[in-house]
Design a protein around this motif. Structure first.
Motif: not given
Length: 289
Positions: A237-263
């Protein structure tokens, strides 16, 4: 990938096919009023064929024979051989018997651009802190056409852990990072994106219906985050949130990945998401300085 193989015989660049996040303005010294005939003289078809070969390895993510490279890119065997041997000589590929593979030197082609911006150098301490806090692997990715490319991250070593190396590429449609970045595209790009993106089935859980996929992206855009449950790989499983500059432009995303046996999916939303959102907010604030 949105761009099909078999483009080796191109003599002029395609129109309107710009990549997400890349500047498409013509250089100042090109006279655009001269039309396609003048511009075509500036197009180096041999370089385009070489880039097709590099992208072929990204599409397959495996070692390839000369015949496979030729078939994947639409080059002749002789043409593919010349390109591959040039890449080997320049240190961007290696030959192991009949198989060719790219070397880590290829990463320099993209890292020089990323490092010049300094964005992910600034983000890295925050990514590392989150990884230590939740004791899981955390990564950051950018969108490249209809794939995501991982540009930063840290792996938390456990008996079973999620290891995504910098430079790794995955389809955007079945990853959390990909979905938040696709959802953030301007409305005008949605029709073409939804029509062109290949919803490849990675396993039985992967969403491949275009109407369902559009509804998912609309939900992701409304929420501001994406959770993908085992659509890329069973047990992940993975969950992600976009990273934006002060202008509002999205430059990428940060993600956490975890095996389903733990979460569980609920645990990802209740426990991981708030910490991930705080991390992204801190990155955004640091980028303003």
């Amino acid at each position: 990938m949105a761009k099909p193989p078999g483009t080796a015989n191109r003599e002029t660049p395609s129109k309107g096919g710009s990549r997400t996040g890349l500047m498409t303005a013509a250089p100042d010294d090109i006279d655009e009023s001269a039309g396609d005939t003048a511009n075509s003289r500036d197009y180096v078809s041999s370089l385009a064929r070489g880039l097709d070969v590099l992208r072929a390895f990204n599409r397959t993510r495996r070692k390839m024979t000369l015949s496979e490279v030729a078939a994947e890119t639409g080059n002749t065997r002789a043409g593919a051989r010349r390109i591959l041997l040039t890449l080997v000589r320049e240190g961007y590929a290696v030959a192991d018997g009949r198989l060719f593979d790219l070397t880590p030197k290829v990463l320099e082609l993209g890292f020089s651009v990323l490092s010049s911006k300094g964005t992910w150098d600034i983000a890295r301490p925050f990514i590392e802190h989150l990884s230590e806090e939740i004791r899981e692997s955390v990564s950051a990715a950018v969108l490249d056409e209809y794939s995501v490319v991982y540009v930063s991250g840290t792996q938390f070593h456990r008996v079973i852990s999620v290891g995504i190396t910098v430079g790794r590429r995955f389809p955007a449609h079945c990853t959390a990072t990909g979905r938040v970045l696709l959802a953030a595209l301007p409305d005008a790009q949605w029709p073409d994106m939804l029509a062109s993106i290949q919803l490849t089935r990675m396993n039985e859980r992967t969403v491949t219906d275009r109407d369902e996929f559009r509804a998912i992206l609309e939900d992701v855009r409304a929420k501001g985050w994406s959770l993908v449950n085992q659509e890329l790989e069973i047990g992940l499983m993975s969950i992600a949130v976009p990273v934006a500059l002060s202008s509002g432009a999205i430059i990428g995303a940060v993600n956490v990945g975890i095996p389903t046996l733990r979460m569980t999916p609920e645990g990802m939303v209740d426990e991981i998401l708030p910490k991930l959102q705080t991390t992204v907010e801190n990155i955004t604030q640091a980028l303003k300085r």
